[in-house]
Design a protein around this motif. Structure first.
Motif, PDB file in Angstrom:
ATOM      1  N   ASP A  33       0.926  -1.043   0.391  1.00  0.00           N
ATOM      2  CA  ASP A  33      -0.017  -0.186   0.528  1.00  0.00           C
ATOM      3  C   ASP A  33       0.861   1.304  -0.339  1.00  0.00           C
ATOM      4  N   ARG A 129      -1.825   1.555  -5.246  1.00  0.00           N
ATOM      5  CA  ARG A 129      -0.350   0.244  -4.728  1.00  0.00           C
ATOM      6  C   ARG A 129       0.171  -0.533  -5.649  1.00  0.00           C
ATOM      7  N   ASP A 165       5.561  -2.796   6.469  1.00  0.00           N
ATOM      8  CA  ASP A 165       5.854  -2.041   7.833  1.00  0.00           C
ATOM      9  C   ASP A 165       6.129  -0.440   8.005  1.00  0.00           C
ATOM     10  N   ALA A 168       4.524   1.519   5.488  1.00  0.00           N
ATOM     11  CA  ALA A 168       2.964   1.849   5.689  1.00  0.00           C
ATOM     12  C   ALA A 168       3.290   3.117   7.571  1.00  0.00           C
TER      13      ALA A 168
END
Length: 173
Positions: A33, A129, A165, A168
């Protein structure tokens, strides 16, 4: 009377002492993302790579990447037990922001080669994405490499989890 053809049998050869090199190919796709340019940059900027590269619970005390064709790559992964796992290599291709490929050699503490790999990573835009596809082909050069090859897919999956992670979190180096 008809002549009987002789029956041929294939003799089993003794190959117990000859071992073919252990090989493994891993193909993993993962949707992240984040925009493609940002994801691509995380793969070529050593300060970002050091934040996500390697399996879970591994750190990267050394990360050097000259992301251009024939540019050098040097990464030292440190396991949770404190053992260092160095690798060296070269970028084969860097096509911003679509694809990178690099060759690496995992080494022991005396710099002896243990495993050789070629990794190709593609970055495809999927709306906002990015779909990353990692294809890693590796061959063992030493007996310890079989264990490394066994963990290769899990290691790549964990690295991609850490990358997702990291991206994000929105932090940049």
């Amino acid at each position: 009377r008809f002549l009987r053809r002789p029956r041929f049998t294939v003799a089993e050869s003794n190959t117990d002492n000859i071992q073919a090199p252990a090989k493994r190919v891993v193909l993993i796709s993962r949707d992240i993302d984040a925009p493609r340019e940002r994801v691509f940059q995380a793969w070529i900027d050593p300060s970002q790579m050091a934040r996500w590269w390697g399996p879970s619970h591994f750190t990267i005390p050394v990360c050097e990447a000259d992301a251009r064709p024939e540019g050098a790559l040097k990464i030292v992964m440190r396991g949770p037990d404190g053992v260092d796992y160095p690798m060296t290599g070269n970028f084969q291709a860097v096509v911003k922001p679509e694809r990178i490929s690099f060759s690496t050699i995992a080494r022991d503490e005396a710099s002896n080669p243990l495993l050789e790999a070629l990794t190709v990573v593609t970055f495809d835009e999927i709306g906002r994405r990015t779909r990353i596809t990692v294809q890693a082909s590796a061959v063992g050069l030493a007996s310890v490499a079989a264990k490394m090859l066994d963990g290769m897919e899990a290691g790549w999956r964990q690295s991609l989890d850490k990358l997702a992670d990291f991206l994000a979190s929105g932090t940049t180096p």
